[in-house]
Structure formats: structure tokens, C-alpha cells
Design a protein around this motif. Structure first.
Motif, PDB file in Angstrom:
ATOM      1  N   ALA A   3       0.845  -1.197   0.000  1.00 17.39           N
ATOM      2  CA  ALA A   3       0.000   0.000   0.000  1.00 17.39           C
ATOM      3  C   ALA A   3       0.877   1.242   0.000  1.00 17.39           C
ATOM      4  O   ALA A   3       1.845   1.318   0.764  1.00 17.39           O
ATOM      5  CB  ALA A   3      -0.912   0.012   1.218  1.00 17.39           C
ATOM      6  N   GLN A   4       0.531   2.187  -0.854  1.00 19.45           N
ATOM      7  CA  GLN A   4       1.204   3.479  -0.882  1.00 19.45           C
ATOM      8  C   GLN A   4       0.183   4.538  -0.498  1.00 19.45           C
ATOM      9  O   GLN A   4      -0.877   4.634  -1.115  1.00 19.45           O
ATOM     10  CB  GLN A   4       1.760   3.781  -2.267  1.00 19.45           C
ATOM     11  N   VAL A   5       0.520   5.331   0.517  1.00 19.34           N
ATOM     12  CA  VAL A   5      -0.384   6.349   1.028  1.00 19.34           C
ATOM     13  C   VAL A   5       0.278   7.714   0.852  1.00 19.34           C
ATOM     14  O   VAL A   5       1.435   7.895   1.250  1.00 19.34           O
ATOM     15  CB  VAL A   5      -0.706   6.110   2.521  1.00 19.34           C
ATOM     16  N   PHE A   6      -0.439   8.650   0.256  1.00 22.43           N
ATOM     17  CA  PHE A   6       0.044  10.013   0.095  1.00 22.43           C
ATOM     18  C   PHE A   6      -0.913  10.932   0.836  1.00 22.43           C
ATOM     19  O   PHE A   6      -2.091  11.020   0.490  1.00 22.43           O
ATOM     20  CB  PHE A   6       0.108  10.409  -1.390  1.00 22.43           C
ATOM     21  N   LEU A   7      -0.413  11.617   1.856  1.00 25.09           N
ATOM     22  CA  LEU A   7      -1.211  12.553   2.642  1.00 25.09           C
ATOM     23  C   LEU A   7      -0.733  13.961   2.299  1.00 25.09           C
ATOM     24  O   LEU A   7       0.436  14.285   2.484  1.00 25.09           O
ATOM     25  CB  LEU A   7      -1.049  12.262   4.133  1.00 25.09           C
ATOM     26  N   THR A   8      -1.652  14.791   1.794  1.00 25.05           N
ATOM     27  CA  THR A   8      -1.282  16.106   1.281  1.00 25.05           C
ATOM     28  C   THR A   8      -2.147  17.184   1.919  1.00 25.05           C
ATOM     29  O   THR A   8      -3.348  17.001   2.094  1.00 25.05           O
ATOM     30  CB  THR A   8      -1.487  16.148  -0.252  1.00 25.05           C
ATOM     31  N   VAL A   9      -1.506  18.305   2.245  1.00 22.43           N
ATOM     32  CA  VAL A   9      -2.230  19.471   2.747  1.00 22.43           C
ATOM     33  C   VAL A   9      -1.960  20.635   1.799  1.00 22.43           C
ATOM     34  O   VAL A   9      -0.809  20.956   1.523  1.00 22.43           O
ATOM     35  CB  VAL A   9      -1.774  19.848   4.174  1.00 22.43           C
ATOM     36  N   GLU A  10      -3.034  21.232   1.286  1.00 27.32           N
ATOM     37  CA  GLU A  10      -2.945  22.420   0.436  1.00 27.32           C
ATOM     38  C   GLU A  10      -3.915  23.446   0.992  1.00 27.32           C
ATOM     39  O   GLU A  10      -5.129  23.292   0.852  1.00 27.32           O
ATOM     40  CB  GLU A  10      -3.277  22.081  -1.008  1.00 27.32           C
ATOM     41  N   LYS A  11      -3.401  24.452   1.634  1.00 31.69           N
ATOM     42  CA  LYS A  11      -4.180  25.477   2.322  1.00 31.69           C
ATOM     43  C   LYS A  11      -5.123  24.809   3.318  1.00 31.69           C
ATOM     44  O   LYS A  11      -4.681  24.289   4.319  1.00 31.69           O
ATOM     45  CB  LYS A  11      -4.893  26.381   1.333  1.00 31.69           C
ATOM     46  N   ILE A  12      -6.434  24.789   3.051  1.00 32.20           N
ATOM     47  CA  ILE A  12      -7.358  24.156   4.000  1.00 32.20           C
ATOM     48  C   ILE A  12      -7.813  22.780   3.522  1.00 32.20           C
ATOM     49  O   ILE A  12      -8.587  22.110   4.189  1.00 32.20           O
ATOM     50  CB  ILE A  12      -8.606  25.044   4.252  1.00 32.20           C
ATOM     51  N   ARG A  13      -7.335  22.368   2.362  1.00 31.75           N
ATOM     52  CA  ARG A  13      -7.754  21.092   1.775  1.00 31.75           C
ATOM     53  C   ARG A  13      -6.800  19.982   2.192  1.00 31.75           C
ATOM     54  O   ARG A  13      -5.614  20.059   1.958  1.00 31.75           O
ATOM     55  CB  ARG A  13      -7.776  21.246   0.258  1.00 31.75           C
ATOM     56  N   HIS A  14      -7.328  18.944   2.814  1.00 33.97           N
ATOM     57  CA  HIS A  14      -6.542  17.774   3.220  1.00 33.97           C
ATOM     58  C   HIS A  14      -6.947  16.615   2.323  1.00 33.97           C
ATOM     59  O   HIS A  14      -8.127  16.282   2.254  1.00 33.97           O
ATOM     60  CB  HIS A  14      -6.829  17.406   4.677  1.00 33.97           C
ATOM     61  N   SER A  15      -5.975  15.996   1.665  1.00 32.05           N
ATOM     62  CA  SER A  15      -6.320  14.883   0.781  1.00 32.05           C
ATOM     63  C   SER A  15      -5.494  13.653   1.124  1.00 32.05           C
ATOM     64  O   SER A  15      -4.337  13.755   1.534  1.00 32.05           O
ATOM     65  CB  SER A  15      -6.125  15.264  -0.683  1.00 32.05           C
ATOM     66  N   ALA A  16      -6.120  12.502   0.950  1.00 34.71           N
ATOM     67  CA  ALA A  16      -5.478  11.212   1.168  1.00 34.71           C
ATOM     68  C   ALA A  16      -5.648  10.389  -0.100  1.00 34.71           C
ATOM     69  O   ALA A  16      -6.774  10.197  -0.567  1.00 34.71           O
ATOM     70  CB  ALA A  16      -6.104  10.501   2.368  1.00 34.71           C
ATOM     71  N   ASP A  17      -4.529   9.936  -0.669  1.00 30.83           N
ATOM     72  CA  ASP A  17      -4.527   9.078  -1.855  1.00 30.83           C
ATOM     73  C   ASP A  17      -3.930   7.738  -1.458  1.00 30.83           C
ATOM     74  O   ASP A  17      -2.869   7.698  -0.847  1.00 30.83           O
ATOM     75  CB  ASP A  17      -3.678   9.673  -2.985  1.00 30.83           C
ATOM     76  N   VAL A  18      -4.594   6.654  -1.823  1.00 29.46           N
ATOM     77  CA  VAL A  18      -4.120   5.310  -1.484  1.00 29.46           C
ATOM     78  C   VAL A  18      -4.103   4.456  -2.749  1.00 29.46           C
ATOM     79  O   VAL A  18      -5.060   4.454  -3.511  1.00 29.46           O
ATOM     80  CB  VAL A  18      -5.023   4.643  -0.417  1.00 29.46           C
ATOM     81  N   LYS A  32      -6.990   2.054  -6.664  1.00 30.14           N
ATOM     82  CA  LYS A  32      -6.629   3.419  -6.287  1.00 30.14           C
ATOM     83  C   LYS A  32      -7.859   4.148  -5.793  1.00 30.14           C
ATOM     84  O   LYS A  32      -8.961   3.920  -6.288  1.00 30.14           O
ATOM     85  CB  LYS A  32      -6.070   4.175  -7.491  1.00 30.14           C
ATOM     86  N   ALA A  33      -7.642   5.036  -4.820  1.00 27.80           N
ATOM     87  CA  ALA A  33      -8.738   5.875  -4.324  1.00 27.80           C
ATOM     88  C   ALA A  33      -8.144   7.152  -3.750  1.00 27.80           C
ATOM     89  O   ALA A  33      -7.009   7.163  -3.281  1.00 27.80           O
ATOM     90  CB  ALA A  33      -9.547   5.144  -3.262  1.00 27.80           C
ATOM     91  N   ALA A  34      -8.924   8.228  -3.796  1.00 28.41           N
ATOM     92  CA  ALA A  34      -8.494   9.515  -3.249  1.00 28.41           C
ATOM     93  C   ALA A  34      -9.704  10.217  -2.645  1.00 28.41           C
ATOM     94  O   ALA A  34     -10.819  10.085  -3.154  1.00 28.41           O
ATOM     95  CB  ALA A  34      -7.875  10.382  -4.338  1.00 28.41           C
ATOM     96  N   GLU A  35      -9.475  10.935  -1.576  1.00 33.58           N
ATOM     97  CA  GLU A  35     -10.537  11.701  -0.915  1.00 33.58           C
ATOM     98  C   GLU A  35      -9.966  13.005  -0.395  1.00 33.58           C
ATOM     99  O   GLU A  35      -8.806  13.066   0.011  1.00 33.58           O
ATOM    100  CB  GLU A  35     -11.138  10.923   0.262  1.00 33.58           C
ATOM    101  N   GLU A  36     -10.803  14.054  -0.387  1.00 34.07           N
ATOM    102  CA  GLU A  36     -10.412  15.361   0.139  1.00 34.07           C
ATOM    103  C   GLU A  36     -11.462  15.828   1.137  1.00 34.07           C
ATOM    104  O   GLU A  36     -12.653  15.729   0.884  1.00 34.07           O
ATOM    105  CB  GLU A  36     -10.322  16.389  -0.989  1.00 34.07           C
ATOM    106  N   THR A  37     -10.987  16.334   2.277  1.00 36.52           N
ATOM    107  CA  THR A  37     -11.873  16.912   3.283  1.00 36.52           C
ATOM    108  C   THR A  37     -11.143  18.071   3.954  1.00 36.52           C
ATOM    109  O   THR A  37     -10.041  18.441   3.545  1.00 36.52           O
ATOM    110  CB  THR A  37     -12.281  15.882   4.361  1.00 36.52           C
ATOM    111  N   ASN A  38     -11.734  18.602   5.019  1.00 38.70           N
ATOM    112  CA  ASN A  38     -11.084  19.666   5.785  1.00 38.70           C
ATOM    113  C   ASN A  38     -10.269  19.124   6.942  1.00 38.70           C
ATOM    114  O   ASN A  38      -9.613  19.885   7.641  1.00 38.70           O
ATOM    115  CB  ASN A  38     -12.138  20.647   6.312  1.00 38.70           C
ATOM    116  N   ASP A  39     -10.325  17.793   7.165  1.00 38.13           N
ATOM    117  CA  ASP A  39      -9.601  17.160   8.261  1.00 38.13           C
ATOM    118  C   ASP A  39      -8.884  15.928   7.720  1.00 38.13           C
ATOM    119  O   ASP A  39      -9.481  15.122   6.986  1.00 38.13           O
ATOM    120  CB  ASP A  39     -10.591  16.764   9.365  1.00 38.13           C
TER     121      ASP A  39
END
Length: 181
Positions: free
Chosen positions: A37-52, A62-69
Motif C-alpha cells: 500500500a502506498q499512502v500520500f497525505l497532502t495538505v494544500e491550504k485548507i484542503r486535506h487529501s489522502a490518496d491510497v 486506487k482511491a483519493a478523498e479530500e476533506t477539511n480534516d
């Protein structure tokens, strides 16, 4: 399970890393080992995204999601991966998988150009190596949907020929088979 976590535009956090690993342990019930599993956790201003990206036993999801937390993003992306794996398992039960479990590795080697700008002809900039698992047309369509790709190169299990399946603009699928003459 081998998990690689990459933090982008944020400080590495052991708590977040262990939380992600704990959540990803839930996918073990859907796939046999080994799982990478490869996990990428990214923060861009107020956007938090997780790609797996999960690779195991010939499939890649593959899947990706963006939230505020970030924790909510991890929860959402793991839920999405679980839904995809559950759907995949149900489809596998409906179709009998091919008994031939041989996998072929396709590799390409490219001689690098000294400078891409000096070349007048187009050059290959990126190469991807992947394993060709013999599968039926239905399994190829399923794998293409799981990867969210527009085309897939695969080996037909019955004829052992290399085929290409692609998504057409009208939403249907096209199949390219080699000429058997």
C-alpha cells in the motif's frame, strides 16, 4: 502488509501514520497477502487529501478523498477502498477465475536521449512496467474499472494472446484482438 506513507506539504506525524496503518489493516480480510500500500497525505491550504494505491495478487486499486480534516480524509479513502474491494470480491464469486495463475512480466528498456529538446522526433519520456495476468474479457473490464483507466492491456486466458480493452466515448467498451492468421 507493507505500507509506505508519504507526507506532502506537512510535517510527518507518527500518530497520523499509525492511524492510517491501523485503518488499512481492515483491507486484509478482502485480499490475500502480500499487500503493498502506498499512502500520500497532502495538505494544500485548507484542503486535506489522502490518496491510497493498493497492489496485491495481480490487482491494483486506487482511491483519493479530500476533506477539511486529515483523519476524516483517511477514513473516507479507506471506506472507498473497502467498497471497491467488496465489489471486486462479489464479481469474482460470480465469475470463475482462470485456473492458470502464471503472470508474465512485461519490461521495456529505453535508451535515454542526451537532451529531449535536441531531439527532432518524439521520444519516450516515461515507461511503466506491469505484470500481465491471464484473464477473461469480463475480468479485464472489472480491473479497468477498479483502476479508473480508459484502457487496459491484458493476456486473454483462453487464447494466451495479448488484447487491449478500452472505454469508448459512448460509455461502451471496445476490444482489440490480434489477427490470428
Amino acid at each position: 502488509m507493507q505500507i509506505t506513507t508519504t507526507f506532502r506539504h506537512m510535517d510527518p506525524s507518527d500518530a497520523l501514520k499509525s492511524y492510517t496503518e491501523e485503518k488499512l489493516e481492515r483491507v486484509k480480510k478482502y485480499i490475500d497477502e502480500p499487500i503493498v500500500a502506498q499512502v500520500f497525505l497532502t495538505v494544500e491550504k485548507i484542503r486535506h487529501s489522502a490518496d491510497v494505491t493498493i497492489t496485491a495478487k495481480g490487482i491494483t486499486i486506487k482511491a483519493a478523498e479530500e476533506t477539511n480534516d486529515m483523519y476524516a480524509a483517511v477514513d473516507a479513502v479507506v471506506d472507498k477502498i473497502e467498497r471497491q474491494l467488496r465489489r471486486y470480491k462479489e464479481r469474482i464469486k460470480a465469475h470463475k477465475p482462470a485456473t492458470d495463475s502464471r503472470e508474465r512480466i512485461v519490461q521495456k528498456s529505453i535508451v535515454e536521449a542526451e537532451s529531449i529538446e535536441q531531439q527532432k522526433e518524439p521520444v519516450i519520456i516515461r515507461t511503466k512496467t506491469f505484470s500481465l495476468k491471464p484473464m477473461s474479457v469480463e475480468e479485464a473490464v472489472m480491473q479497468m474499472d477498479l483502476l479508473h483507466k480508459d484502457f487496459l492491456v491484458y493476456t486473454e486466458a483462453a487464447t494466451e494472446s495479448i488484447n487491449v480493452i478500452y472505454r469508448r466515448k459512448d460509455g461502451n467498451y471496445g476490444l482489440i484482438e490480434p489477427n490470428k492468421e
